[in-house]
Scaffold this active site. Structure first.
Site, PDB file in Angstrom:
ATOM      1  N   TYR A 138       0.871  -1.181   0.000  1.00  0.00           N
ATOM      2  CA  TYR A 138       0.000   0.000   0.000  1.00  0.00           C
ATOM      3  C   TYR A 138       0.910   1.234   0.000  1.00  0.00           C
ATOM      4  O   TYR A 138       2.023   1.181  -0.503  1.00  0.00           O
ATOM      5  CB  TYR A 138      -0.936  -0.121   1.227  1.00  0.00           C
ATOM      6  CG  TYR A 138      -1.942   0.973   1.400  1.00  0.00           C
ATOM      7  CD1 TYR A 138      -2.933   1.190   0.449  1.00  0.00           C
ATOM      8  CD2 TYR A 138      -1.915   1.798   2.518  1.00  0.00           C
ATOM      9  CE1 TYR A 138      -3.862   2.209   0.604  1.00  0.00           C
ATOM     10  CE2 TYR A 138      -2.845   2.812   2.691  1.00  0.00           C
ATOM     11  CZ  TYR A 138      -3.811   3.019   1.728  1.00  0.00           C
ATOM     12  OH  TYR A 138      -4.731   4.031   1.892  1.00  0.00           O
ATOM     13  N   ARG A 191      -5.524  10.792 -11.039  1.00  0.00           N
ATOM     14  CA  ARG A 191      -4.792  11.506  -9.971  1.00  0.00           C
ATOM     15  C   ARG A 191      -4.353  10.459  -8.955  1.00  0.00           C
ATOM     16  O   ARG A 191      -4.991  10.265  -7.942  1.00  0.00           O
ATOM     17  CB  ARG A 191      -5.724  12.552  -9.349  1.00  0.00           C
ATOM     18  CG  ARG A 191      -5.132  13.530  -8.408  1.00  0.00           C
ATOM     19  CD  ARG A 191      -4.722  12.947  -7.056  1.00  0.00           C
ATOM     20  NE  ARG A 191      -5.747  12.857  -6.040  1.00  0.00           N
ATOM     21  CZ  ARG A 191      -5.792  11.886  -5.107  1.00  0.00           C
ATOM     22  NH1 ARG A 191      -4.932  10.883  -5.091  1.00  0.00           N
ATOM     23  NH2 ARG A 191      -6.738  11.873  -4.205  1.00  0.00           N
ATOM     24  N   LYS A 209      -5.506  -1.021  -2.247  1.00  0.00           N
ATOM     25  CA  LYS A 209      -6.634  -0.737  -1.345  1.00  0.00           C
ATOM     26  C   LYS A 209      -7.351  -2.042  -1.014  1.00  0.00           C
ATOM     27  O   LYS A 209      -7.766  -2.285   0.122  1.00  0.00           O
ATOM     28  CB  LYS A 209      -7.623   0.244  -1.997  1.00  0.00           C
ATOM     29  CG  LYS A 209      -7.048   1.632  -2.252  1.00  0.00           C
ATOM     30  CD  LYS A 209      -7.278   2.583  -1.097  1.00  0.00           C
ATOM     31  CE  LYS A 209      -6.523   3.898  -1.306  1.00  0.00           C
ATOM     32  NZ  LYS A 209      -6.571   4.811  -0.183  1.00  0.00           N
ATOM     33  N   GLU A 280     -11.669   5.680  -6.400  1.00  0.00           N
ATOM     34  CA  GLU A 280     -10.347   6.012  -5.866  1.00  0.00           C
ATOM     35  C   GLU A 280      -9.527   6.811  -6.863  1.00  0.00           C
ATOM     36  O   GLU A 280      -9.418   6.436  -8.041  1.00  0.00           O
ATOM     37  CB  GLU A 280      -9.619   4.698  -5.533  1.00  0.00           C
ATOM     38  CG  GLU A 280      -8.370   4.869  -4.695  1.00  0.00           C
ATOM     39  CD  GLU A 280      -8.673   5.394  -3.304  1.00  0.00           C
ATOM     40  OE1 GLU A 280      -9.559   4.842  -2.627  1.00  0.00           O
ATOM     41  OE2 GLU A 280      -8.008   6.354  -2.889  1.00  0.00           O
ATOM     42  N   ASP A 281      -8.967   7.874  -6.389  1.00  0.00           N
ATOM     43  CA  ASP A 281      -7.991   8.660  -7.151  1.00  0.00           C
ATOM     44  C   ASP A 281      -8.479   9.107  -8.529  1.00  0.00           C
ATOM     45  O   ASP A 281      -7.774   8.967  -9.535  1.00  0.00           O
ATOM     46  CB  ASP A 281      -6.656   7.890  -7.227  1.00  0.00           C
ATOM     47  CG  ASP A 281      -5.959   7.868  -5.865  1.00  0.00           C
ATOM     48  OD1 ASP A 281      -6.582   8.303  -4.874  1.00  0.00           O
ATOM     49  OD2 ASP A 281      -4.814   7.425  -5.785  1.00  0.00           O
ATOM     50  N   ASP A 303     -13.493   7.415  -1.758  1.00  0.00           N
ATOM     51  CA  ASP A 303     -12.574   7.316  -0.630  1.00  0.00           C
ATOM     52  C   ASP A 303     -11.817   8.614  -0.392  1.00  0.00           C
ATOM     53  O   ASP A 303     -11.632   9.035   0.759  1.00  0.00           O
ATOM     54  CB  ASP A 303     -11.593   6.170  -0.953  1.00  0.00           C
ATOM     55  CG  ASP A 303     -10.591   5.933   0.140  1.00  0.00           C
ATOM     56  OD1 ASP A 303     -10.969   6.020   1.314  1.00  0.00           O
ATOM     57  OD2 ASP A 303      -9.422   5.638  -0.184  1.00  0.00           O
ATOM     58  N   ASP A 304     -11.383   9.268  -1.461  1.00  0.00           N
ATOM     59  CA  ASP A 304     -10.580  10.482  -1.294  1.00  0.00           C
ATOM     60  C   ASP A 304     -11.403  11.634  -0.738  1.00  0.00           C
ATOM     61  O   ASP A 304     -10.900  12.449   0.031  1.00  0.00           O
ATOM     62  CB  ASP A 304      -9.957  10.895  -2.644  1.00  0.00           C
ATOM     63  CG  ASP A 304      -9.051   9.811  -3.141  1.00  0.00           C
ATOM     64  OD1 ASP A 304      -8.006   9.585  -2.528  1.00  0.00           O
ATOM     65  OD2 ASP A 304      -9.419   9.132  -4.128  1.00  0.00           O
ATOM     66  N   ASN A 459       0.359  12.264  -0.234  1.00  0.00           N
ATOM     67  CA  ASN A 459       1.088  11.021  -0.487  1.00  0.00           C
ATOM     68  C   ASN A 459       1.685  11.049  -1.883  1.00  0.00           C
ATOM     69  O   ASN A 459       1.194  11.775  -2.745  1.00  0.00           O
ATOM     70  CB  ASN A 459       0.126   9.830  -0.396  1.00  0.00           C
ATOM     71  CG  ASN A 459      -0.429   9.663   0.989  1.00  0.00           C
ATOM     72  OD1 ASN A 459       0.312   9.725   1.964  1.00  0.00           O
ATOM     73  ND2 ASN A 459      -1.731   9.445   1.090  1.00  0.00           N
TER      74      ASN A 459
HETATM   75  N1  LIG Z   1      -3.734  10.970   3.732  1.00  0.00           N
HETATM   76  C1  LIG Z   1      -4.793  10.588   3.076  1.00  0.00           C
HETATM   77  O1  LIG Z   1      -5.546   9.707   3.503  1.00  0.00           O
HETATM   78  C2  LIG Z   1      -5.123  11.233   1.776  1.00  0.00           C
HETATM   79  C3  LIG Z   1      -6.393  11.068   1.240  1.00  0.00           C
HETATM   80  C4  LIG Z   1      -6.708  11.677   0.033  1.00  0.00           C
HETATM   81  C5  LIG Z   1      -5.753  12.429  -0.618  1.00  0.00           C
HETATM   82  N2  LIG Z   1      -4.510  12.541  -0.072  1.00  0.00           N
HETATM   83  C6  LIG Z   1      -3.472  13.302  -0.766  1.00  0.00           C
HETATM   84  O2  LIG Z   1      -3.883  14.628  -0.924  1.00  0.00           O
HETATM   85  C7  LIG Z   1      -3.286  15.165  -2.090  1.00  0.00           C
HETATM   86  C8  LIG Z   1      -4.340  15.925  -2.869  1.00  0.00           C
HETATM   87  O3  LIG Z   1      -5.376  15.074  -3.285  1.00  0.00           O
HETATM   88  P1  LIG Z   1      -6.639  15.665  -4.068  1.00  0.00           P
HETATM   89  O4  LIG Z   1      -7.442  14.543  -4.535  1.00  0.00           O
HETATM   90  O5  LIG Z   1      -7.318  16.697  -3.253  1.00  0.00           O
HETATM   91  O6  LIG Z   1      -5.878  16.344  -5.295  1.00  0.00           O
HETATM   92  P2  LIG Z   1      -6.385  17.493  -6.228  1.00  0.00           P
HETATM   93  O7  LIG Z   1      -5.481  17.525  -7.384  1.00  0.00           O
HETATM   94  O8  LIG Z   1      -7.835  17.344  -6.425  1.00  0.00           O
HETATM   95  O9  LIG Z   1      -6.164  18.825  -5.362  1.00  0.00           O
HETATM   96  C9  LIG Z   1      -4.934  19.435  -5.095  1.00  0.00           C
HETATM   97  C10 LIG Z   1      -5.200  20.806  -4.525  1.00  0.00           C
HETATM   98  O10 LIG Z   1      -3.971  21.336  -4.068  1.00  0.00           O
HETATM   99  C11 LIG Z   1      -3.878  22.688  -4.523  1.00  0.00           C
HETATM  100  N3  LIG Z   1      -2.481  23.101  -4.642  1.00  0.00           N
HETATM  101  C12 LIG Z   1      -1.602  22.768  -5.605  1.00  0.00           C
HETATM  102  N4  LIG Z   1      -0.445  23.422  -5.405  1.00  0.00           N
HETATM  103  C13 LIG Z   1      -0.614  24.169  -4.289  1.00  0.00           C
HETATM  104  C14 LIG Z   1       0.206  25.067  -3.585  1.00  0.00           C
HETATM  105  N5  LIG Z   1       1.444  25.333  -3.988  1.00  0.00           N
HETATM  106  N6  LIG Z   1      -0.291  25.657  -2.474  1.00  0.00           N
HETATM  107  C15 LIG Z   1      -1.540  25.395  -2.045  1.00  0.00           C
HETATM  108  N7  LIG Z   1      -2.364  24.551  -2.686  1.00  0.00           N
HETATM  109  C16 LIG Z   1      -1.911  23.947  -3.787  1.00  0.00           C
HETATM  110  C17 LIG Z   1      -4.586  22.697  -5.876  1.00  0.00           C
HETATM  111  O11 LIG Z   1      -4.972  24.006  -6.252  1.00  0.00           O
HETATM  112  C18 LIG Z   1      -5.774  21.797  -5.550  1.00  0.00           C
HETATM  113  O12 LIG Z   1      -6.773  22.575  -4.941  1.00  0.00           O
HETATM  114  C19 LIG Z   1      -2.654  13.995  -2.834  1.00  0.00           C
HETATM  115  O13 LIG Z   1      -1.257  14.036  -2.641  1.00  0.00           O
HETATM  116  C20 LIG Z   1      -3.203  12.792  -2.156  1.00  0.00           C
HETATM  117  O14 LIG Z   1      -2.269  11.745  -2.105  1.00  0.00           O
HETATM  118  C21 LIG Z   1      -4.189  11.977   1.097  1.00  0.00           C
HETATM  119  O1  LIG Z   2      -3.677   6.174  -1.132  1.00  0.00           O
HETATM  120  C1  LIG Z   2      -3.520   6.616   0.009  1.00  0.00           C
HETATM  121  O2  LIG Z   2      -2.633   6.211   0.760  1.00  0.00           O
HETATM  122  C2  LIG Z   2      -4.443   7.650   0.575  1.00  0.00           C
HETATM  123  C3  LIG Z   2      -5.266   8.395  -0.389  1.00  0.00           C
HETATM  124  O3  LIG Z   2      -6.292   7.632  -0.907  1.00  0.00           O
HETATM  125  C4  LIG Z   2      -4.500   9.105  -1.458  1.00  0.00           C
HETATM  126  O4  LIG Z   2      -5.053   9.247  -2.545  1.00  0.00           O
HETATM  127  O5  LIG Z   2      -3.386   9.549  -1.195  1.00  0.00           O
HETATM  128 MG   LIG Z   3      -6.762   7.970  -2.866  1.00  0.00          MG
END
Ligand SMILES: NC(=O)c1ccc[n+]([C@@H]2O[C@H](COP(=O)([O-])OP(=O)(O)OC[C@H]3O[C@@H](n4cnc5c(N)ncnc54)[C@H](O)[C@@H]3O)[C@@H](O)[C@H]2O)c1
Ligand SMILES: O=C(O)C[C@H](O)C(=O)O
Ligand SMILES: [Mg+2]
Length: 634
Positions: A138, A191, A209, A280-281, A303-304, A459
């Site tokens: 994962y 994404r 997942k 997802e993603d 999930d996101d 991530n």
């Molecule tokens: N920890 C978790 O469980 C978890 C869950 C979901 C997503 N994520 C992570 O979150 C991140 C974003 O996911 P998402 O689906 O929202 O992506 P996304 O592409 O939909 O959104 C990214 C956002 O970040 C903003 N951004 C880009 N550059 C920036 C900057 N310099 N300053 C401020 N904001 C900025 C963009 O404008 C956009 O609003 C990914 O890296 C993903 O891995 C983590």
């Molecule tokens: O994949 C993960 O570890 C968490 C989340 O779903 C992500 O998109 O980053």
């Molecule tokens: Mg995800």
């Protein structure tokens, strides 16, 4: 009754609860029917589901015509695992000076090969060593795997639907061998974590997942299905790479795109009406559109958007407790969020809803809760002046007079916002590694909170907004720290440890899926998701929270998943959504008290576990020869 039927009855009673395979189909846990094995000899050894490798006993080897096809020394499951782990550790030792990515990838290859040849051992190993191997199968290694997937690909896993399959999906789903599928994770690869558009290579995330669904929720591995919906890619490197395995055309857009996803949803729910589909993603422009399009018709969630929102709300509540405040103080927290994509928007909406509920759930409560959030995206602070703002973000756009009063403006930088707001929480879902620079972290030192919290949730590892070392060293020992990918705790000197929480949606999605499945709810309501989040928050004990732990260690993921699933079921019953499943109808479910619901969940988790671990042995040992004999007679 013939001797044969009597024997079948007896075997079925003896091994009640264990799932059997009938012919080539896979049946549900509740139907205690025997298995007819059509395979023998090398066909069994080459089938990852039945293969036990060196663990086949002598009797089994005789019955299944395996004698001579395996080395003579018979191993127990435990010995097999020990042998496997010894080899893996050797690899680690030999490669310890090499780049960590290379070692992780090598480990992934070895585990993947095991998955391909002996599923029972693969999942047993994963369940027993979840802390060690989750980061390989994962996050974060799965990100690397997706990036290199076209080169790593050896055997297909899951199903691939592409733009070329329009009009064919309803029949294509029947190419999948399982009669029953409980969980689907689908991605369009647009994404993948913070790695961007990886096209067909994104299938790796769906596989990763679902590995957690098996390991954490006890879902039967024969009933999970990773799906890649390949609608092209806009990644120039992939479009030009002759070895890329996906469609080499630009992504479909608009109605064309929607009609393909519609067709897929119709096809999978037509064949498996009880299935749950986890999105997802998907890039944010589709994530929320698809969620709204399907959530009232199909048993699905994103999930996101929704899983992440619940995990973050639980973490935010934990941070309030760590400040030794009451949960009810949550609506007073000032939160700066960097990232307004699918995850960021899901989080602010859910956190606002949680605050508003604490304030009485009125319109005024929602208005008041709104003002606790400062949302910054790639173009800086989002205010009412922002052109073309998304409807979901509108309530979070700061009012012009508010920003003026604070000396801020549309597009103000993250540093400026943090300096001015002095937030309790700095939360990153931007996908931008290092976004919480020294300057931002120094600004965050001005936080008025007694225990400021940093959530660097992007991530994989390289995309985290900051590392725990950076956070603890710049802001101070007293902070709460969480990251999406796993990091080591930090030695802060003088015996102090900076605890690094893993704030990842893995703490919720397996429980949301399992709870929905067992409740038989036709849709996944906001209430069910809220119950999941609150349950996760409650899983943390007072002494843990005081020590800066706001998420449980991954070693507790099975226990957490059980509680989350039970909370989801209770809420589904409460909302009259639970139609029942697996021998429990809605009235049976309604009669269960909280404790009994937990037992019901546990039984189903361990049924799957038993099915996985003991099944080949029981089937083959106790009834294999009879059924093989029966097959021969046909
Ligand atoms: N920890 C978790 O469980 C978890 C869950 C979901 C997503 N994520 C992570 O979150 C991140 C974003 O996911 P998402 O689906 O929202 O992506 P996304 O592409 O939909 O959104 C990214 C956002 O970040 C903003 N951004 C880009 N550059 C920036 C900057 N310099 N300053 C401020 N904001 C900025 C963009 O404008 C956009 O609003 C990914 O890296 C993903 O891995 C983590
Ligand atoms: O994949 C993960 O570890 C968490 C989340 O779903 C992500 O998109 O980053
Ligand atoms: Mg995800």
């Amino acid at each position: 009754m013939s001797n044969f039927s009597r024997q079948v009855r007896l075997s079925s009673t003896l091994i009640r609860g264990i799932q059997y395979r009938i012919s080539r189909s896979f049946t549900t846990i509740e139907c205690h029917r025997p298995t007819i094995l059509h395979k023998k000899g090398v066909d069994i050894l080459h089938n990852p589901w039945f293969n036990k490798g060196t663990a086949f006993s002598m009797t089994e080897r005789d019955r299944l015509e395996l004698r001579g096809l395996l080395p003579p020394n018979i191993m127990t499951d435990e010995q097999q695992i020990e042998r496997f782990m010894t080899e893996l550790k050797k690899l680690e030792m030999n490669a310890r000076d090499g780049p960590s990515d290379t070692i992780s990838l090598a480990k992934w290859r070895i585990l993947n090969r095991l998955h391909d040849r002996n599923e029972t051992m693969y999942y047993k190993l994963l369940m027993a060593n979840i802390k060690e191997y989750a980061p390989i199968v994962y996050t974060p290694t799965v990100g690397l795997v997706c990036q290199k997937y076209s080169g790593l690909f050896r055997r297909p896993r899951g199903m691939y639907f592409s733009a070329l399959d329009r009009g064919e999906m309803m029949s294509m789903v029947y190419n999948w061998p399982a009669e029953q599928v409980d969980m689907i994770v689908v991605t369009d690869g647009s994404r993948i974590m913070g790695l961007g558009d990886l096209g067909v290579q994104g299938i790796g995330i769906a596989i990763g997942k679902l590995d957690l669904y098996v390991a954490a929720a006890g879902i039967n591995p024969q009933r999970v299905l990773p799906i890649m919906i390949d609608v092209g890619t806009n990644n120039e490197n992939l479009l030009e790479n002759p070895l890329y395995l996906g469609l080499q055309e630009r992504r479909l857009e608009g109605e064309e795109y929607l009609s393909i996803i519609d067709e897929l949803m119709e096809a999978v729910f037509n064949r498996w009406p009880h299935v749950i589909v986890q999105f997802e993603d998907f890039q944010s422009k589709w994530a929320s559109t698809l969620l709204h399009r399907y959530r009232n018709t199909y048993r699905m969630f994103n999930d996101d958007v929704q899983g992440t929102a619940g995990v973050v709300v639980a973490g935010l509540l934990g941070a309030v407790r760590a400040q030794e405040k009451m949960m009810i103080d949550f609506p007073k927290q000032n939160i700066v969020v960097a990232g307004a994509g699918s995850a960021g928007v899901g989080v602010v909406k859910a956190a606002r809803r949680t605050m508003a509920r604490m304030l009485g759930d009125s319109k005024a409560a929602y208005d008041s809760a709104r003002s606790q959030f400062w949302v910054v995206d790639v173009d800086g602070l989002i205010t009412e002046e922002r052109a073309g703002i998304d409807n979901e973000l509108k309530p979070f756009a700061r009012k012009i007079n508010e920003t003026k009063r604070r000396g801020l403006r549309e597009g103000a930088t993250l540093v400026e916002v943090v300096q001015e707001v002095k937030p309790d929480v700095l939360l990153g879902l931007s996908g931008v590694g290092g976004l919480f620079s020294k300057e931002v972290l120094e600004a965050f030192r001005g936080s008025t909170s007694t225990r400021p919290a940093i959530f660097a949730l992007s991530n994989p590892t390289m995309n985290a907004e900051c590392t725990p070392e950076e956070a603890f060293s710049v802001v101070g020992k007293h902070i709460i720290f969480a990251s999406g990918s796993p990091f080591q705790n930090v030695d802060l000197g003088s015996g102090d440890i900076g605890y690094c929480n893993q704030g990842n949606n893995m703490y919720l999605f397996p429980g949301i899926g399992l709870g929905t499945l067992l409740s038989g709810a036709r849709v996944i309501s906001d209430g069910m998701l809220q119950a999941a989040a609150e349950c996760l928050a409650e899983c943390m004990k007072e002494d843990e929270v005081v020590n800066g732990m706001i998420y449980p260690p991954i070693s507790r993921i099975r226990e957490i998943t059980k509680s989350v699933a039970a909370a989801v079921i209770s809420e589904a019953i409460e909302e009259d959504l639970a139609e029942g499943y697996r021998g429990m109808n809605s009235r049976d479910l309604q009669r269960l008290n909280k404790e009994e619901i937990l037992v019901h969940v546990e039984n189903n988790m361990s049924h799957a576990k038993d099915a996985l671990i003991k099944r080949p042995q029981l089937e083959i040992n106790k009834i294999g020869i009879r059924f093989l004999g029966e097959c021969k007679r046909r």
